[in-house]
Design an enzyme around this catalytic site. Structure first.
Site, short mmCIF file in Angstrom:
data_model
loop_
_atom_site.label_atom_id
_atom_site.label_comp_id
_atom_site.label_asym_id
_atom_site.label_seq_id
_atom_site.Cartn_x
_atom_site.Cartn_y
_atom_site.Cartn_z
N SER A 132 0.99 -0.75 -0.07
CA SER A 132 0.09 0.04 0.05
C SER A 132 0.86 1.46 0.12
O SER A 132 1.83 1.22 0.32
CB SER A 132 -0.79 0.51 1.26
OG SER A 132 -1.55 1.44 0.95
N TYR A 146 -2.58 -1.31 10.57
CA TYR A 146 -2.79 -1.65 9.06
C TYR A 146 -1.09 -0.79 8.26
O TYR A 146 -0.66 -1.46 7.89
CB TYR A 146 -4.05 -0.78 8.66
CG TYR A 146 -3.82 -0.62 7.06
CD1 TYR A 146 -3.97 -1.79 6.31
CD2 TYR A 146 -3.70 0.40 6.29
CE1 TYR A 146 -4.13 -2.17 5.10
CE2 TYR A 146 -3.75 0.13 4.87
CZ TYR A 146 -3.94 -0.92 4.59
OH TYR A 146 -3.83 -1.55 3.61
#
Length: 264
Positions: A132, A146
């Protein structure tokens, strides 16, 4: 016919990557928790598909998936399964965070290592790890775990890639680092992105094309490319404060409850 394994294939980018690779003539091994969705996808695709239901938050199931999927004609592994959790660290559920760490980090680590050993032995193969743009950031307040998991995936992939380059290996290991993508992630988590999401299919094509062209780290979208580049211009404490501001904007109507997007 060459094969590709895709984890998290039941929705979002995993599903679209399956469609992209099917169009390129690969037979597919589709892995995710939701077997019904995998079977529906397999019926849609014009190539042979094997469906493997697996919960990759379980280490034993990671090893079973490797044993079931490994073969001489397996050429591509896409580690796409993962999920996020939104909320202040002191308030988010510990058990959910531990499942996230198992899925986003441990499963990627285990599958990358085991399949890389197979690919390295024959000096051919591709591993695409879906990280990401969050992995580039100094920290991710309100999505702290995360962000940390995606940083692990990105940095692990970069290190492995350099090891392979140093030994002259033909095996390719690369990372796809998207920003917001229009998938189930924000809908299930009950949050909204501060920036418009890219098309899941566009990101899937971008990642697969970059993998085949030998790119190491791929950041789709000009906005995210500029954001990643600009991070070097700001001190980390200020960047973390800015990140908090953008994360806070994800909440609809100022709600304060945590949200969780479960793994595919």
């Amino acid at each position: 016919m060459k094969k590709a394994l895709i984890t998290g294939a039941s929705s979002g980018m995993g599903r679209d990557m399956a469609r992209v690779l099917a169009d390129r003539g690969y037979s597919l091994i589709l892995a995710a928790r939701r077997e019904d969705r995998l079977r529906a996808l397999a019926e849609e695709l014009p190539v042979p598909c094997t469906v493997l239901a697996a919960d990759l938050s379980d280490l034993q199931e990671c090893r079973l998936l490797w044993n079931a999927a490994r073969s001489d004609d397996l050429e591509i592994v896409v580690n796409n399964a993962g999920f996020g959790l939104f909320g202040a660290f002191v308030e988010t559920d510990l058990d959910t965070e531990l499942r996230m760490i198992q899925t986003n980090i441990t499963a990627v680590h285990v599958l990358t290592k085991l399949f890389l050993r197979d690919f390295r032995a024959r000096d051919h193969g591709y591993i695409l790890n879906v990280a990401s743009s969050a992995g580039f950031m100094a920290g991710g307040p309100l999505m702290s775990t995360y962000y940390a998991t995606k940083s692990y995936v990105l940095r692990l992939t970069q290190a492995i890639r350099e090891e392979l380059r140093h030994e002259g290996s033909s095996v390719s290991v690369c990372a796809l680092c998207p920003g917001p993508v229009d998938t189930e992630f924000n809908r299930v988590a009950d949050v909204r992105f501060a920036l418009p999401g890219l098309s899941s299919m566009d990101v899937a094509r971008y990642g697969i094309d970059g993998m085949f062209s030998g790119r190491g780290v791929m950041v789709p979208g000009m906005t995210m490319k500029l954001s990643v580049a600009a991070r070097h211009l700001l001190p980390e404490p200020l960047l973390t404060r800015i990140t908090y501001h953008f994360q806070q904007r994800k909440l609809d109507g100022g709600a304060t409850e945590t949200g969780c997007s479960q793994p595919s």
